[in-house]
Write a protein that holds these residues in place. Structure first.
Motif, PDB file in Angstrom:
ATOM      1  N   GLN A  30       0.839  -1.193   0.000  1.00  0.00           N
ATOM      2  CA  GLN A  30       0.000   0.000   0.000  1.00  0.00           C
ATOM      3  C   GLN A  30       0.878   1.248   0.000  1.00  0.00           C
ATOM      4  O   GLN A  30       1.875   1.333   0.704  1.00  0.00           O
ATOM      5  N   GLY A  31       0.497   2.227  -0.818  1.00  0.00           N
ATOM      6  CA  GLY A  31       1.215   3.493  -0.870  1.00  0.00           C
ATOM      7  C   GLY A  31       2.449   3.470  -1.739  1.00  0.00           C
ATOM      8  O   GLY A  31       3.104   4.504  -1.905  1.00  0.00           O
ATOM      9  N   ARG A  32       2.799   2.319  -2.298  1.00  0.00           N
ATOM     10  CA  ARG A  32       3.972   2.214  -3.163  1.00  0.00           C
ATOM     11  C   ARG A  32       3.548   1.717  -4.537  1.00  0.00           C
ATOM     12  O   ARG A  32       2.795   0.746  -4.640  1.00  0.00           O
ATOM     13  N   PHE A  33       4.022   2.379  -5.571  1.00  0.00           N
ATOM     14  CA  PHE A  33       3.721   1.974  -6.940  1.00  0.00           C
ATOM     15  C   PHE A  33       4.977   1.324  -7.523  1.00  0.00           C
ATOM     16  O   PHE A  33       6.024   1.968  -7.634  1.00  0.00           O
ATOM     17  N   ASP A  34       4.867   0.060  -7.889  1.00  0.00           N
ATOM     18  CA  ASP A  34       6.011  -0.674  -8.432  1.00  0.00           C
ATOM     19  C   ASP A  34       5.834  -0.927  -9.919  1.00  0.00           C
ATOM     20  O   ASP A  34       4.715  -1.183 -10.395  1.00  0.00           O
ATOM     21  N   VAL A  35       6.946  -0.873 -10.640  1.00  0.00           N
ATOM     22  CA  VAL A  35       6.966  -1.294 -12.038  1.00  0.00           C
ATOM     23  C   VAL A  35       7.423  -2.748 -12.052  1.00  0.00           C
ATOM     24  O   VAL A  35       8.511  -3.069 -11.560  1.00  0.00           O
ATOM     25  N   VAL A  36       6.593  -3.635 -12.568  1.00  0.00           N
ATOM     26  CA  VAL A  36       6.885  -5.068 -12.551  1.00  0.00           C
ATOM     27  C   VAL A  36       6.738  -5.636 -13.964  1.00  0.00           C
ATOM     28  O   VAL A  36       6.010  -5.095 -14.796  1.00  0.00           O
ATOM     29  N   ASP A  37       7.464  -6.713 -14.212  1.00  0.00           N
ATOM     30  CA  ASP A  37       7.330  -7.434 -15.472  1.00  0.00           C
ATOM     31  C   ASP A  37       6.554  -8.713 -15.206  1.00  0.00           C
ATOM     32  O   ASP A  37       7.029  -9.604 -14.487  1.00  0.00           O
ATOM     33  N   ILE A  49      -4.934  -5.761  -5.291  1.00  0.00           N
ATOM     34  CA  ILE A  49      -3.825  -5.284  -6.117  1.00  0.00           C
ATOM     35  C   ILE A  49      -4.417  -4.606  -7.346  1.00  0.00           C
ATOM     36  O   ILE A  49      -5.242  -5.196  -8.055  1.00  0.00           O
ATOM     37  N   LEU A  50      -4.025  -3.357  -7.580  1.00  0.00           N
ATOM     38  CA  LEU A  50      -4.431  -2.606  -8.769  1.00  0.00           C
ATOM     39  C   LEU A  50      -3.267  -2.606  -9.737  1.00  0.00           C
ATOM     40  O   LEU A  50      -2.172  -2.128  -9.402  1.00  0.00           O
ATOM     41  N   ARG A  51      -3.471  -3.127 -10.927  1.00  0.00           N
ATOM     42  CA  ARG A  51      -2.396  -3.291 -11.909  1.00  0.00           C
ATOM     43  C   ARG A  51      -2.786  -2.631 -13.228  1.00  0.00           C
ATOM     44  O   ARG A  51      -3.924  -2.771 -13.681  1.00  0.00           O
ATOM     45  N   GLN A  52      -1.828  -1.946 -13.837  1.00  0.00           N
ATOM     46  CA  GLN A  52      -2.068  -1.314 -15.133  1.00  0.00           C
ATOM     47  C   GLN A  52      -0.915  -1.616 -16.087  1.00  0.00           C
ATOM     48  O   GLN A  52       0.221  -1.211 -15.842  1.00  0.00           O
ATOM     49  N   PRO A  53      -1.162  -2.347 -17.182  1.00  0.00           N
ATOM     50  CA  PRO A  53      -0.116  -2.531 -18.186  1.00  0.00           C
ATOM     51  C   PRO A  53       0.315  -1.188 -18.783  1.00  0.00           C
ATOM     52  O   PRO A  53      -0.506  -0.280 -18.951  1.00  0.00           O
ATOM     53  N   VAL A  54       1.602  -1.093 -19.077  1.00  0.00           N
ATOM     54  CA  VAL A  54       2.165   0.153 -19.600  1.00  0.00           C
ATOM     55  C   VAL A  54       3.162  -0.161 -20.705  1.00  0.00           C
ATOM     56  O   VAL A  54       3.605  -1.306 -20.848  1.00  0.00           O
ATOM     57  N   GLY A  69       3.031  -8.159 -19.739  1.00  0.00           N
ATOM     58  CA  GLY A  69       4.361  -7.561 -19.808  1.00  0.00           C
ATOM     59  C   GLY A  69       4.595  -6.565 -18.681  1.00  0.00           C
ATOM     60  O   GLY A  69       4.281  -6.809 -17.523  1.00  0.00           O
ATOM     61  N   ARG A  70       5.131  -5.393 -19.028  1.00  0.00           N
ATOM     62  CA  ARG A  70       5.447  -4.382 -18.009  1.00  0.00           C
ATOM     63  C   ARG A  70       4.168  -3.733 -17.487  1.00  0.00           C
ATOM     64  O   ARG A  70       3.299  -3.342 -18.246  1.00  0.00           O
ATOM     65  N   CYS A  71       4.102  -3.625 -16.158  1.00  0.00           N
ATOM     66  CA  CYS A  71       2.918  -3.066 -15.510  1.00  0.00           C
ATOM     67  C   CYS A  71       3.334  -2.182 -14.332  1.00  0.00           C
ATOM     68  O   CYS A  71       4.418  -2.351 -13.768  1.00  0.00           O
ATOM     69  N   VAL A  72       2.467  -1.267 -13.962  1.00  0.00           N
ATOM     70  CA  VAL A  72       2.581  -0.525 -12.711  1.00  0.00           C
ATOM     71  C   VAL A  72       1.487  -1.045 -11.793  1.00  0.00           C
ATOM     72  O   VAL A  72       0.334  -1.195 -12.223  1.00  0.00           O
ATOM     73  N   GLN A  73       1.844  -1.330 -10.530  1.00  0.00           N
ATOM     74  CA  GLN A  73       0.821  -1.845  -9.628  1.00  0.00           C
ATOM     75  C   GLN A  73       1.054  -1.367  -8.198  1.00  0.00           C
ATOM     76  O   GLN A  73       2.155  -0.966  -7.818  1.00  0.00           O
ATOM     77  N   THR A  74      -0.025  -1.410  -7.430  1.00  0.00           N
ATOM     78  CA  THR A  74       0.010  -1.037  -6.025  1.00  0.00           C
ATOM     79  C   THR A  74      -1.045  -1.831  -5.285  1.00  0.00           C
ATOM     80  O   THR A  74      -1.929  -2.445  -5.913  1.00  0.00           O
ATOM     81  N   LEU A  75      -0.970  -1.806  -3.953  1.00  0.00           N
ATOM     82  CA  LEU A  75      -1.993  -2.449  -3.126  1.00  0.00           C
ATOM     83  C   LEU A  75      -2.950  -1.388  -2.614  1.00  0.00           C
ATOM     84  O   LEU A  75      -2.534  -0.401  -2.005  1.00  0.00           O
ATOM     85  N   HIS A  76      -4.230  -1.597  -2.868  1.00  0.00           N
ATOM     86  CA  HIS A  76      -5.273  -0.730  -2.321  1.00  0.00           C
ATOM     87  C   HIS A  76      -5.939  -1.448  -1.161  1.00  0.00           C
ATOM     88  O   HIS A  76      -6.352  -2.607  -1.289  1.00  0.00           O
ATOM     89  N   VAL A  77      -6.019  -0.767  -0.013  1.00  0.00           N
ATOM     90  CA  VAL A  77      -6.724  -1.303   1.143  1.00  0.00           C
ATOM     91  C   VAL A  77      -7.954  -0.440   1.373  1.00  0.00           C
ATOM     92  O   VAL A  77      -7.836   0.769   1.613  1.00  0.00           O
ATOM     93  N   GLY A  78      -9.130  -1.047   1.277  1.00  0.00           N
ATOM     94  CA  GLY A  78     -10.357  -0.298   1.460  1.00  0.00           C
ATOM     95  C   GLY A  78     -11.415  -0.697   0.455  1.00  0.00           C
ATOM     96  O   GLY A  78     -11.255  -1.649  -0.312  1.00  0.00           O
TER      97      GLY A  78
END
Length: 199
Positions: A18-25, A186-191, A130-139
């Protein structure tokens, strides 16, 4: 009988803070999928999709177990999109949403085994994000809008990326048993990279 496998635990893309946006493959993964449209709170299609998806997921698990490979059925996931992205981030116009409900399936599950337990509405399909940006949303799900807006309007451009593909949610909590304020998603968005024009 081999040890029961928890597929998502071996995948770094199924961990987020939560509160951190990571770029992941994210590797290519296969899922059970059902498509639909409309407000998930009121659309009969959404309920029908769940009623089709879960029995197939568990029949597939037991068929695999009978062959000597047992696993934990992973959490529900969803791909979400609309003609206008603001339907998610600001307007939250749920009637305009399109969706694909999914359950991750181990890579040893093949089409032949799937065909032995399938129903017409459910398909087995590979997803390449492939490459995505994701974070954890609590709520609550209804509180996701500002997080998504920050992801799309700030975080993605700051990394020299642009949004592509469909918004992806991974439901780590069971919404039937957990109060909305404690739901973990987990909220994930391909980029993709922004192409720099040649000089």
């Amino acid at each position: 009988m081999s040890e029961k496998v928890d597929v998502k635990k071996s995948l770094p893309s199924y961990r987020a803070k939560q509160g951190r946006f990571d770029v992941v493959d994210v590797p290519d993964l296969q899922y059970l999928m059902v498509d639909g449209h409309g407000d998930p709170n009121t659309s009969p299609l959404y309920r029908e999709a769940l009623e089709a998806l879960y029995p197939v997921a568990y029949r597939l698990k037991f068929a695999s177990k009978a062959l000597g490979r047992d696993y934990v059925v992973p959490p529900l996931e969803g791909l979400w999109w609309a003609d206008e992205m603001s339907a998610f981030t600001t307007a939250r116009d749920k009637d305009a949403w399109h969706w694909t409900l999914m359950i991750l399936t181990p890579d040893w599950i093949d089409q032949q085994l799937f065909e032995s337990v399938r129903v017409d509405e459910v398909r087995l399909e590979s997803l390449s994000e492939g490459r995505c940006v994701q974070t954890l949303h609590v709520g609550s799900f209804d509180d996701e809008g500002p997080v998504l807006e920050r992801m799309h309007e700030e975080v993605v451009p700051e990394h020299g990326l642009q949004v592509t593909g469909k918004h992806h949610e991974i439901y780590l909590s069971d919404a039937r048993r957990v109060e909305p304020s404690r739901l973990r998603t987990i909220l994930r968005q391909p980029v993709t990279s922004v192409l720099t024009p040649r000089a």
